[in-house]
Design a protein around this motif. Structure first.
Motif, PDB file in Angstrom:
ATOM      1  N   PRO A  46      60.118  -4.378  29.246  1.00 17.77           N
ATOM      2  CA  PRO A  46      59.570  -4.415  30.604  1.00 17.77           C
ATOM      3  C   PRO A  46      58.106  -4.837  30.703  1.00 17.77           C
ATOM      4  O   PRO A  46      57.536  -4.804  31.791  1.00 17.77           O
ATOM      5  CB  PRO A  46      59.723  -2.957  31.065  1.00 17.77           C
ATOM      6  N   VAL A  47      57.500  -5.222  29.596  1.00 15.08           N
ATOM      7  CA  VAL A  47      56.068  -5.551  29.628  1.00 15.08           C
ATOM      8  C   VAL A  47      55.869  -7.020  30.003  1.00 15.08           C
ATOM      9  O   VAL A  47      56.408  -7.918  29.356  1.00 15.08           O
ATOM     10  CB  VAL A  47      55.396  -5.254  28.273  1.00 15.08           C
ATOM     11  N   SER A  48      55.086  -7.245  31.048  1.00 17.17           N
ATOM     12  CA  SER A  48      54.859  -8.594  31.556  1.00 17.17           C
ATOM     13  C   SER A  48      53.538  -9.150  31.042  1.00 17.17           C
ATOM     14  O   SER A  48      52.477  -8.573  31.267  1.00 17.17           O
ATOM     15  CB  SER A  48      54.829  -8.554  33.092  1.00 17.17           C
ATOM     16  N   ASP A  49      53.626 -10.276  30.352  1.00 17.96           N
ATOM     17  CA  ASP A  49      52.429 -11.016  29.917  1.00 17.96           C
ATOM     18  C   ASP A  49      52.894 -12.388  29.413  1.00 17.96           C
ATOM     19  O   ASP A  49      53.909 -12.888  29.891  1.00 17.96           O
ATOM     20  CB  ASP A  49      51.597 -10.230  28.884  1.00 17.96           C
ATOM     21  N   HIS A  60      43.542 -20.241  27.757  1.00 17.90           N
ATOM     22  CA  HIS A  60      42.301 -19.480  27.589  1.00 17.90           C
ATOM     23  C   HIS A  60      42.277 -18.194  28.389  1.00 17.90           C
ATOM     24  O   HIS A  60      41.643 -17.222  28.007  1.00 17.90           O
ATOM     25  CB  HIS A  60      41.110 -20.356  27.979  1.00 17.90           C
ATOM     26  N   ARG A  61      42.940 -18.200  29.538  1.00 16.44           N
ATOM     27  CA  ARG A  61      42.860 -17.037  30.415  1.00 16.44           C
ATOM     28  C   ARG A  61      44.229 -16.842  31.056  1.00 16.44           C
ATOM     29  O   ARG A  61      44.764 -17.769  31.668  1.00 16.44           O
ATOM     30  CB  ARG A  61      41.786 -17.273  31.491  1.00 16.44           C
ATOM     31  N   LEU A  62      44.776 -15.654  30.912  1.00 12.21           N
ATOM     32  CA  LEU A  62      46.104 -15.375  31.465  1.00 12.21           C
ATOM     33  C   LEU A  62      45.995 -14.944  32.917  1.00 12.21           C
ATOM     34  O   LEU A  62      45.465 -13.866  33.222  1.00 12.21           O
ATOM     35  CB  LEU A  62      46.796 -14.274  30.654  1.00 12.21           C
ATOM     36  N   LYS A  63      46.473 -15.813  33.809  1.00 14.85           N
ATOM     37  CA  LYS A  63      46.641 -15.403  35.207  1.00 14.85           C
ATOM     38  C   LYS A  63      48.137 -15.466  35.459  1.00 14.85           C
ATOM     39  O   LYS A  63      48.723 -16.556  35.550  1.00 14.85           O
ATOM     40  CB  LYS A  63      45.884 -16.342  36.151  1.00 14.85           C
ATOM     41  N   LEU A  64      48.767 -14.306  35.572  1.00 20.10           N
ATOM     42  CA  LEU A  64      50.234 -14.269  35.554  1.00 20.10           C
ATOM     43  C   LEU A  64      50.856 -15.112  36.658  1.00 20.10           C
ATOM     44  O   LEU A  64      51.816 -15.843  36.420  1.00 20.10           O
ATOM     45  CB  LEU A  64      50.729 -12.819  35.618  1.00 20.10           C
ATOM     46  N   ALA A 107      60.145   2.898  33.994  1.00 19.45           N
ATOM     47  CA  ALA A 107      59.352   1.711  33.647  1.00 19.45           C
ATOM     48  C   ALA A 107      60.220   0.518  33.289  1.00 19.45           C
ATOM     49  O   ALA A 107      59.876  -0.627  33.608  1.00 19.45           O
ATOM     50  CB  ALA A 107      58.402   2.034  32.493  1.00 19.45           C
ATOM     51  N   LYS A 110      61.008  -1.024  36.578  1.00 16.56           N
ATOM     52  CA  LYS A 110      59.810  -1.582  37.224  1.00 16.56           C
ATOM     53  C   LYS A 110      59.397  -2.872  36.528  1.00 16.56           C
ATOM     54  O   LYS A 110      59.015  -3.856  37.168  1.00 16.56           O
ATOM     55  CB  LYS A 110      58.659  -0.565  37.213  1.00 16.56           C
ATOM     56  N   GLY A 111      59.508  -2.888  35.205  1.00 17.78           N
ATOM     57  CA  GLY A 111      59.137  -4.076  34.462  1.00 17.78           C
ATOM     58  C   GLY A 111      60.136  -5.222  34.632  1.00 17.78           C
ATOM     59  O   GLY A 111      59.768  -6.394  34.528  1.00 17.78           O
ATOM     60  N   ASP A 114      58.720  -6.614  37.695  1.00 15.99           N
ATOM     61  CA  ASP A 114      57.457  -7.292  37.393  1.00 15.99           C
ATOM     62  C   ASP A 114      57.697  -8.677  36.780  1.00 15.99           C
ATOM     63  O   ASP A 114      56.982  -9.630  37.081  1.00 15.99           O
ATOM     64  CB  ASP A 114      56.625  -6.480  36.381  1.00 15.99           C
ATOM     65  N   PHE A 117      60.912 -11.046  39.175  1.00 16.22           N
ATOM     66  CA  PHE A 117      60.554 -11.455  40.545  1.00 16.22           C
ATOM     67  C   PHE A 117      59.285 -12.309  40.485  1.00 16.22           C
ATOM     68  O   PHE A 117      58.216 -11.920  40.955  1.00 16.22           O
ATOM     69  CB  PHE A 117      60.343 -10.223  41.421  1.00 16.22           C
ATOM     70  N   TYR A 123      59.457 -15.532  45.240  1.00 15.26           N
ATOM     71  CA  TYR A 123      58.553 -15.645  46.394  1.00 15.26           C
ATOM     72  C   TYR A 123      57.546 -16.751  46.106  1.00 15.26           C
ATOM     73  O   TYR A 123      57.565 -17.353  45.032  1.00 15.26           O
ATOM     74  CB  TYR A 123      57.842 -14.311  46.675  1.00 15.26           C
TER      75      TYR A 123
ATOM     76  N   GLU B  11      44.864  -9.209  30.455  1.00 17.21           N
ATOM     77  CA  GLU B  11      43.852 -10.243  30.219  1.00 17.21           C
ATOM     78  C   GLU B  11      42.459  -9.622  30.020  1.00 17.21           C
ATOM     79  O   GLU B  11      41.918  -8.995  30.933  1.00 17.21           O
ATOM     80  CB  GLU B  11      43.841 -11.215  31.407  1.00 17.21           C
ATOM     81  N   TYR B  40      47.815  -2.686  26.908  1.00 16.99           N
ATOM     82  CA  TYR B  40      48.252  -3.993  26.397  1.00 16.99           C
ATOM     83  C   TYR B  40      47.704  -4.242  25.000  1.00 16.99           C
ATOM     84  O   TYR B  40      48.426  -4.683  24.106  1.00 16.99           O
ATOM     85  CB  TYR B  40      47.844  -5.119  27.351  1.00 16.99           C
ATOM     86  N   TRP B 102      53.630  -5.150  42.928  1.00 15.44           N
ATOM     87  CA  TRP B 102      54.807  -4.726  43.691  1.00 15.44           C
ATOM     88  C   TRP B 102      54.618  -3.317  44.249  1.00 15.44           C
ATOM     89  O   TRP B 102      55.504  -2.471  44.143  1.00 15.44           O
ATOM     90  CB  TRP B 102      56.079  -4.830  42.848  1.00 15.44           C
ATOM     91  N   ALA B 107      54.558  -1.924  34.817  1.00 17.43           N
ATOM     92  CA  ALA B 107      55.521  -1.124  34.050  1.00 17.43           C
ATOM     93  C   ALA B 107      54.883  -0.466  32.835  1.00 17.43           C
ATOM     94  O   ALA B 107      55.238   0.664  32.480  1.00 17.43           O
ATOM     95  CB  ALA B 107      56.700  -2.002  33.618  1.00 17.43           C
ATOM     96  N   LYS B 110      53.412   2.676  34.200  1.00 15.16           N
ATOM     97  CA  LYS B 110      54.440   3.611  34.666  1.00 15.16           C
ATOM     98  C   LYS B 110      55.135   4.258  33.467  1.00 15.16           C
ATOM     99  O   LYS B 110      55.420   5.465  33.457  1.00 15.16           O
ATOM    100  CB  LYS B 110      55.466   2.885  35.560  1.00 15.16           C
ATOM    101  N   GLY B 111      55.375   3.461  32.433  1.00 14.46           N
ATOM    102  CA  GLY B 111      56.026   4.003  31.246  1.00 14.46           C
ATOM    103  C   GLY B 111      55.124   4.927  30.443  1.00 14.46           C
ATOM    104  O   GLY B 111      55.608   5.843  29.763  1.00 14.46           O
ATOM    105  N   ASP B 114      55.806   7.984  32.300  1.00 15.87           N
ATOM    106  CA  ASP B 114      57.166   8.450  31.994  1.00 15.87           C
ATOM    107  C   ASP B 114      57.209   9.167  30.639  1.00 15.87           C
ATOM    108  O   ASP B 114      57.909  10.175  30.481  1.00 15.87           O
ATOM    109  CB  ASP B 114      58.151   7.267  31.931  1.00 15.87           C
TER     110      ASP B 114
END
Lengths: 219, 219
Positions: A46-49, A60-64, A107, A110-111, A114, A117, A123, B11, B40, B102, B107, B110-111, B114
């Motif tokens: 569930p970890v978003s990166d 160079h820079r993470l903008k999701l 989590a 939720k992840g 994250d 979506f 969207y 980041e 992270y 969201w 997550a 949240k985890g 949890d």
């Protein structure tokens, strides 16, 4: 109808699992197609990166959101995420099946939100709420809650459930365009008799049959 | 004071990271002790299940709260979780630093809740709210929000922020006994000038100095 159940409970003999089995059975029985993502069984991360992407817009820079926009335009999601996005695009009805943990989703679920979506897939470009990407589709939460119904009443320690679910109903499902139906809630399934649990499962089957028989019904 | 910052942004050059650096700097400068869990950077795993434990109460059926109760009584948490529990027990002030995703926590955070807020360590046996395990301690959320302040007003598409944060403030932090202070919120940090971002950081330092100078102040 095409129904997509996202299931978020670690124990296969849990009441959540029984609810998902009842839903699959009732929906297939009524002639619908069903897909299930059992997040724990899948080992869903569930970890978003950057792990979301095979593409890189800016190393160079993470903008999701910028990376998501780029990945959406260039087929740049890792296969496991793309598969979830495909099921989301495929379905007419999305069911989130989960135990309420700390007044929210576990989590792992939720992840899933994250990561799945994403901009350009769920969207973006002014597509939200009534003009959302998933406008015309239906969604509902099916959840268990450890506490009693009284604890989630006006006089209870947590207050009513509707405000607690507002971030999910409005900020997530509503935002991307889903028509959000009333949640199906079972309180304290571990503290009721087997027969009462069975009655809840019968009610759940009936609820799903009613929704899928008249999908345009107002939530 | 002992301050524990749980930081949840992928980041290192993000505004969230700048907020955490400003907080650490201001707090050390004022003579406080500071611990930071950069989730992270730590590769924190937010999925809660048997991986939480080195003990096993019931090998046949996973009931998380029962396993937590058993693990709390038998020193049964994996070292990475125990380390987080120790920092939580150590601190006088907990700061959750995150971007609102969201209408909720990422997550990974949240985890962290949890898994770390376990029975026997954060609650249980009737210890909650005013009689909570962490009664006497303080907590606050420091967050960035992609949308404008208008979007989070009565007339905005999400409505006011207080109900959105209710599950975190009341259901999580308040439940385990923390005195919850007003959140420190910065809207759309990516869409404002560098000088305005700097002003927010100055305001944040001042806010933390005020809270830690008079920790018993009402939230």
């Amino acid at each position: 109808m095409r129904v997509f159940i996202v299931h978020a409970h670690p124990e296969p003999t849990s009441f959540n699992a029984a609810m998902t089995r009842a839903a699959v059975d009732a929906l297939l029985d009524a002639g619908h197609e069903v897909a299930v993502s059992d997040l724990y069984a899948m080992g869903f991360d569930p970890v978003s990166d950057r792990r979301n992407f095979v593409t890189v817009r800016d190393p160079h820079r993470l903008k999701l959101q910028a990376e998501e926009e780029f990945a959406s335009a260039h087929d740049g999601y890792v296969p496991k995420l793309q598969a979830e996005m495909d099921k989301l695009a495929w379905c007419d009805l999305l069911i989130l099946q989960f135990p309420l943990w700390w007044l929210g989703m576990p989590a792992i679920l939720k992840g899933w939100i994250d990561r799945v979506f994403a901009v350009g897939r769920a969207y973006g470009g002014g597509r939200h709420f009534a003009r959302g990407v998933f406008a015309g589709k239906h969604a509902l939460c099916a959840l268990t809650i450890g506490g009693s119904a009284e604890a989630y009443s006006d006089a209870g320690m947590y207050g009513p459930l509707a405000p607690i679910l507002f971030p999910i109903h409005h900020g997530i499902l509503g935002f991307v365009g889903f028509t959000v139906h009333e949640p199906f809630v079972v309180h304290a399934p571990a503290r009721i008799e087997e027969a009462a649990r069975g009655t809840h499962l019968v009610r759940y089957r009936e609820y799903l049959r009613a929704i899928t028989a008249a999908p345009a019904a107002r939530p």
